[in-house]
Design a protein around this motif. Structure first.
Motif, mmCIF file in Angstrom:
data_model
loop_
_atom_site.group_PDB
_atom_site.id
_atom_site.type_symbol
_atom_site.label_atom_id
_atom_site.label_comp_id
_atom_site.label_asym_id
_atom_site.label_seq_id
_atom_site.Cartn_x
_atom_site.Cartn_y
_atom_site.Cartn_z
ATOM 1 N N VAL A 100 0.553 -1.280 0.317
ATOM 2 C CA VAL A 100 0.040 -0.086 -0.322
ATOM 3 C C VAL A 100 0.626 1.137 0.025
ATOM 4 N N PHE A 101 0.926 1.589 -1.116
ATOM 5 C CA PHE A 101 1.389 3.522 -0.770
ATOM 6 C C PHE A 101 0.802 4.681 0.666
ATOM 7 N N ALA A 102 1.570 5.237 0.874
ATOM 8 C CA ALA A 102 1.504 6.039 2.258
ATOM 9 C C ALA A 102 1.210 7.214 1.220
ATOM 10 N N VAL A 103 0.302 7.235 1.366
ATOM 11 C CA VAL A 103 0.188 8.951 -0.481
ATOM 12 C C VAL A 103 0.165 9.765 1.186
ATOM 13 N N ALA A 152 4.533 -6.571 0.167
ATOM 14 C CA ALA A 152 3.529 -6.471 0.556
ATOM 15 C C ALA A 152 4.600 -5.260 1.956
ATOM 16 N N GLY A 153 3.226 -4.569 2.575
ATOM 17 C CA GLY A 153 3.972 -3.301 3.605
ATOM 18 C C GLY A 153 3.368 -2.433 3.227
ATOM 19 N N VAL A 154 3.393 -1.276 3.675
ATOM 20 C CA VAL A 154 3.440 -0.171 3.494
ATOM 21 C C VAL A 154 4.158 0.519 2.896
ATOM 22 N N HIS A 155 4.144 1.769 1.656
ATOM 23 C CA HIS A 155 6.029 1.728 0.928
ATOM 24 C C HIS A 155 5.276 3.442 0.036
ATOM 25 N N ASP A 156 6.557 4.182 0.756
ATOM 26 C CA ASP A 156 6.651 5.528 0.269
ATOM 27 C C ASP A 156 6.182 5.824 -1.476
ATOM 28 N N VAL A 157 5.257 7.287 -1.809
ATOM 29 C CA VAL A 157 5.289 6.792 -3.365
ATOM 30 C C VAL A 157 7.303 7.399 -3.717
ATOM 31 N N SER A 205 -3.964 16.281 -4.261
ATOM 32 C CA SER A 205 -4.030 14.947 -3.394
ATOM 33 C C SER A 205 -4.297 13.784 -4.378
ATOM 34 N N PHE A 206 -5.547 14.372 -4.613
ATOM 35 C CA PHE A 206 -6.342 13.016 -5.568
ATOM 36 C C PHE A 206 -5.136 12.789 -6.985
ATOM 37 N N GLY A 207 -4.687 13.848 -7.306
ATOM 38 C CA GLY A 207 -3.939 13.642 -9.192
ATOM 39 C C GLY A 207 -2.649 12.594 -8.105
ATOM 40 N N VAL A 208 -1.915 12.692 -7.423
ATOM 41 C CA VAL A 208 -1.159 11.260 -6.598
ATOM 42 C C VAL A 208 -1.579 10.208 -6.322
ATOM 43 N N GLN A 209 -3.000 10.376 -5.782
ATOM 44 C CA GLN A 209 -3.552 9.005 -5.959
ATOM 45 C C GLN A 209 -3.575 8.242 -6.857
ATOM 46 N N ALA A 210 -4.224 9.003 -8.088
ATOM 47 C CA ALA A 210 -4.333 8.491 -9.876
ATOM 48 C C ALA A 210 -3.431 7.848 -9.933
#
Length: 429
Positions: free
Chosen positions: A180-183, A386-391, A366-371
């Protein structure tokens, strides 16, 4: 897996057609002021990067979020979406989304806990290959109740501070089973959405809900993270006297050196006129604080879940409760003092009756980064365990550059000589 019996929003409204028209009107206004998603959306529509994918989303379903949802759907995905807060959905926007051939929306305002989680299960019933979350309830439900789906999930994105905290705790326990990306942790999210978005929208929502001024009031901001900094900065700009409470010594020192009064909540409770929690933690304002507060104070939460203000304790203290204004619940104490809670202690910039969330331009970023993070997760899934990842930083910069171009703002670039100098270690004095 069997489809949920929980119905889409279109089947829950008495006049869905009118709602859809009003929702589309709100979305059209937002879209005019979201150049980042317009640019990204054009690329997605041309390239169809999400063809064959199923995206499950739990978000604040209002006009700005809807543009993100449509952007992903127009990129080829089948999208199922629901709310991430019982009071933040705009039913008309949800209904407008539900008309899109690639989107099913289950989001509905003012649902109880059972309906809230039934809607999340309905989204999970679409067996998503990607999750996009705000608060991590969707990820948690999949891991707890539908672990058989995890092998088919490529990854996810998490929008907000609370969700990232929960994900990191889950990751530390070895319980997070897909990437999962930590947006929330990108500069584009923290520096703009958390600071300017939370600051402006929280104060605007409280002012419109109460019809009261900020000038001259003692405003107590609990927590001096990025959201707290934004609330404090904007309140100070409207001539309030800002008091900060903190548990982290460096943040407390930072607030002090920014010129704010810093004190424990037990002391602030005696002098505050307005209290805003921004911590993401629980029991920030509790019984001992209520007992010290002055008559007529306003209590609001700009964090995430409705546990920052201990409303059970306040209810125990109260001898009477009544609705003082739309969105304001007055708790009358035995000695006659009245403490006023805004939006049931839920996220004030989205849950108050006339709240509209963060400004459109902020959420476009923020939503641009999400996309682009959804695109990255699918295009380069092999790179993320699996795990938390920096964008990846280049994605965050990409969105910043699109925004600057849209604003007509030019900026400098490093020369080759400057690049070489910054990347080397052998240039001495």
């Amino acid at each position: 897996m069997t489809e949920s019996e929980y119905p889409p929003i279109s089947e829950q409204l008495d006049d869905a057609e009118t709602a859809r028209a009003e929702g589309r009107r709100k979305m059209d206004w937002a879209a005019q002021h979201m150049p980042i998603l317009e640019r990204v959306g054009e690329e997605f529509e041309a390239e169809q990067p999400f063809e064959g994918e199923r995206i499950g989303m739990a978000m604040h379903v209002e006009a700005k979020t809807a543009i993100l949802v449509e952007t992903l759907a127009d990129g080829g995905a089948e999208v199922a979406v629901t709310g991430c807060n019982p009071l933040s959905t705009h039913d008309d926007v949800s209904a407008a989304l539900d008309t899109h051939e690639n989107i099913t929306s289950y989001a509905k305002r003012e649902v109880d806990d059972e309906e809230y989680y039934a809607a999340i299960e309905a989204v999970i019933g679409h067996e998503p290959t990607v999750t996009v979350d705000d608060g991590m309830d969707l990820v948690a439900a999949i891991h707890e109740d539908y672990p058989e789906l995890i092998d088919s999930i490529v990854g996810g994105c998490e929008e907000t501070t609370t969700g990232v905290h929960r994900l990191r705790a889950m990751d530390a326990d070895g319980a997070l089973e897909y990437p999962v990306f930590a947006v929330n942790d990108t500069p584009m999210k923290r520096l703009f959405d958390n600071v300017h978005g939370t600051g402006e929208s929280s104060l605007a929502s409280i002012a419109m809900t109460t019809n009261l001024s900020w000038a001259g009031k003692n405003v107590v901001v609990a927590g001096y993270g990025y959201c707290g900094k934004g609330v404090a900065k904007k309140a100070s700009g409207q001539n309030a006297n800002v008091i900060v409470t903190e548990v982290e010594p460096r943040r407390a020192l930072e607030a002090h050196m920014e010129g704010y009064d810093v004190m424990p909540m037990a002391e602030a409770a005696e002098v505050g006129d307005v209290f805003l929690t921004t911590t993401g933690n629980r029991d920030v304002i509790v019984r001992e604080h209520f007992e010290r507060m002055n008559d007529g104070v306003l209590l609001a939460n700009a964090g995430h879940f409705d546990i920052e203000i201990d409303l059970d304790a306040l209810d125990d203290l109260a001898v009477d409760r009544h609705e003082a204004r739309d969105g304001v619940e007055a708790y009358e104490l035995e000695d006659g003092r009245q403490l006023n809670v805004i939006a049931e202690g839920r996220l004030v910039n989205l849950a108050a009756p006339i709240s509209l969330g963060h400004p459109v331009e902020v959420m476009d970023q923020s939503f641009g980064v999400q996309a682009v993070c959804v695109r990255e997760m699918l295009e380069n899934s092999d790179e993320y365990e699996a795990g938390v990842h920096d964008v990846p930083d280049e994605l965050d910069k990409e969105i910043a550059e699109i925004k600057l171009e849209a604003e007509g703002v030019a900026f400098d670039s490093l020369t080759d000589v400057q690049h070489e100098y910054m990347d080397s270690w052998d240039h001495g004095t």
